[in-house]
Design an enzyme around this catalytic site. Sequence first.
Site, mmCIF file in Angstrom:
data_model
loop_
_atom_site.group_PDB
_atom_site.id
_atom_site.type_symbol
_atom_site.label_atom_id
_atom_site.label_comp_id
_atom_site.label_asym_id
_atom_site.label_seq_id
_atom_site.Cartn_x
_atom_site.Cartn_y
_atom_site.Cartn_z
ATOM 1 N N ASN A 165 79.979 75.373 -29.677
ATOM 2 C CA ASN A 165 79.157 74.290 -29.108
ATOM 3 C C ASN A 165 80.014 73.334 -28.275
ATOM 4 O OD1 ASN A 165 77.402 75.542 -30.752
ATOM 5 N ND2 ASN A 165 76.971 73.796 -32.098
ATOM 6 N N THR B 55 59.417 63.132 16.837
ATOM 7 C CA THR B 55 58.882 62.566 15.590
ATOM 8 C C THR B 55 57.507 63.207 15.468
ATOM 9 O OG1 THR B 55 57.853 60.692 16.690
ATOM 10 C CG2 THR B 55 60.084 60.328 15.850
ATOM 11 N N HIS B 56 57.096 63.486 14.264
ATOM 12 C CA HIS B 56 55.816 64.182 14.021
ATOM 13 C C HIS B 56 55.742 65.504 14.785
ATOM 14 C CE1 HIS B 56 54.403 60.268 12.465
ATOM 15 N NE2 HIS B 56 55.089 59.784 13.501
ATOM 16 N N SER C 184 62.544 94.424 13.517
ATOM 17 C CA SER C 184 61.303 94.846 12.854
ATOM 18 C C SER C 184 61.210 96.362 12.912
ATOM 19 C CB SER C 184 60.111 94.218 13.575
ATOM 20 O OG SER C 184 58.944 94.981 13.364
ATOM 21 N N GLU D 9 65.239 81.967 7.617
ATOM 22 C CA GLU D 9 64.054 81.949 6.748
ATOM 23 C C GLU D 9 64.458 82.034 5.281
ATOM 24 O OE1 GLU D 9 60.980 83.947 9.956
ATOM 25 O OE2 GLU D 9 62.175 85.211 8.660
ATOM 26 N N LYS E 285 61.440 92.861 18.486
ATOM 27 C CA LYS E 285 61.690 91.700 17.630
ATOM 28 C C LYS E 285 63.158 91.419 17.343
ATOM 29 C CE LYS E 285 58.619 89.916 15.292
ATOM 30 N NZ LYS E 285 58.171 88.546 15.436
ATOM 31 N N ASN F 206 64.479 88.649 14.772
ATOM 32 C CA ASN F 206 63.925 87.646 13.850
ATOM 33 C C ASN F 206 65.004 86.792 13.171
ATOM 34 O OD1 ASN F 206 61.277 88.515 14.302
ATOM 35 N ND2 ASN F 206 61.442 90.092 12.735
ATOM 36 N N GLN G 4 71.976 77.533 -23.871
ATOM 37 C CA GLN G 4 72.765 78.634 -23.322
ATOM 38 C C GLN G 4 72.278 79.002 -21.919
ATOM 39 O OE1 GLN G 4 74.088 82.063 -25.686
ATOM 40 N NE2 GLN G 4 72.480 83.218 -24.677
ATOM 41 N N LYS H 187 73.569 77.937 -17.989
ATOM 42 C CA LYS H 187 74.572 78.549 -17.113
ATOM 43 C C LYS H 187 73.955 79.442 -16.041
ATOM 44 C CE LYS H 187 76.627 79.327 -20.957
ATOM 45 N NZ LYS H 187 76.051 78.141 -21.637
ATOM 46 N N TYR I 292 73.046 70.480 -30.681
ATOM 47 C CA TYR I 292 73.036 71.745 -29.942
ATOM 48 C C TYR I 292 71.850 72.620 -30.357
ATOM 49 C CZ TYR I 292 74.251 76.335 -28.166
ATOM 50 O OH TYR I 292 74.203 77.544 -27.523
HETATM 51 N N1 ARG Z 1 76.834 81.309 -25.743
HETATM 52 C C1 ARG Z 1 76.491 80.081 -26.377
HETATM 53 C C2 ARG Z 1 76.064 79.064 -25.292
HETATM 54 O O1 ARG Z 1 76.362 79.284 -24.178
HETATM 55 C C3 ARG Z 1 77.634 79.543 -27.130
HETATM 56 C C4 ARG Z 1 77.277 78.602 -28.211
HETATM 57 C C5 ARG Z 1 76.694 79.272 -29.365
HETATM 58 N N2 ARG Z 1 76.666 78.411 -30.458
HETATM 59 C C6 ARG Z 1 75.939 78.668 -31.534
HETATM 60 N N3 ARG Z 1 75.990 77.806 -32.458
HETATM 61 N N4 ARG Z 1 75.229 79.743 -31.636
HETATM 62 O O2 ARG Z 1 75.402 78.095 -25.567
#
Ligand code: ARG
Length: 439
Positions: free
Chosen positions: A110, A156-157, A273, A286, A279, A281, A318, A321, A313
Amino acid sequence: MKKLWGGRFKKKTNPLVEEFTKSIHYDYKLAKYDLAGSITHVKILEKCGYLTSDETSELETALESIGKEIGKKDFTQNEKCEDIHTYIQNELQKKVGNLALKLQTARSRNDQVVFATKLYCKEEAIPDLQSAIKHLVKAIDKLVDENKNIILPGFTHMQHAQPVYLKDYLGAYCDMLKRDSNRLKYISQNMKVTLGAGALAGTPIKADIYEAADVEAVINSIDSVSDRDFVIEIISALSIVAMHLSRLAEDLIIYSSKEFDFIEIDEAFCTGSSLMPQKKNPDVLELVRGYSGRLYGNLVSMLTMMKGLPLSYNRDMQLDKESLFSSFEIVSQELEVLTGLIKTLKFNKAKIKEHLEDESLYATDLVYYLVDKEVPFAQAHEIAGELYRYSLDNKLGIKGLPQKKLKKFSDKIVKKEIVRLFNPAFSVRSKKSIKRAKA
Ligand code: ARG
């Protein structure tokens, strides 16, 4: 695959649970920073007497060699380990046997995961993104330099407004990008990379010992393992970058259309295209526009994921990420491809000149002309408006009207004087409020 928490379990984990809970296919990016945290932790453990100096060097050497090996490994497919922290721990055990078990002293994932994620942002992802921003700003500056004297109709606009320098139009994007980079700098400065939260309640190791090992001691361990503000702040700053890039993309899409034809996007940055052979593009632009939705999605996903979490926690976190990494990846790719596109952008000066012939662009200059002749602004505005209306209705150019006709709108109007107003260079030069950097 060995877990960090097997002891209290009698049963084997269901494979579906293993698959569902793992994060190694994305958190492998934290390897370098988790290792750095582990090496610091080893030093801390030695200081506290949990490790002898021989054990310390054995662990350090092993962690360093894991660092060298890990770079070559593909974690995106078929990796059995739960997360990168577990993987490193298991690798360590392969190298040093049961000595590796001591590394877990006074430590929790954690705490580790927040430490590694913050360090990854601070040392790698934010500086890389700032440097990609710098490259784009440089490319825009160069483009301005090569096209110094271009003046464009300003909008503008989405309607013709007043002429503006290309340097100001493109410079607006440089200003946005510089603010973006600063925003990231402040977020990074504000982010405290701490150790010592343990699972949530702190550890038996004194705060001074953490500080002596050059990490910040934790101020509130509960907050430290529960806080993902930094992730939300970063994704929100990246969303702003993506929004700016999307606006630039939109401008370039419009300006490259046949109707505008202000710019020519290099073929190397366009696609075709399968059905319509003619075309060319602006798909790159986009997608830049489209990806901003992903960024906002990541931001909303993080805010929503966090809003109901009880302290401290929870595993939900998790998922931070994936949102964080994907946001960095998208925005840095956008910056890179836009830098390439900008470097090869061409301006169609003849076409721009044609657009600048629209007399409506100079209506405001006519107002200022009358104001200089002591006509109150609102009255001058009315006069210029009527004159423009007349020119529209009768399909006649204002500057082509005879003096007699002009006088009907205001006796202050002198034809000889107003013809010079319908000139882009005159118009932009007459705007004095812009504080320009000395060349
Ligand atoms: N992979 C977990 C995360 O990114 C790590 C922490 C896990 N901790 C736990 N008490 N299960 O959050």
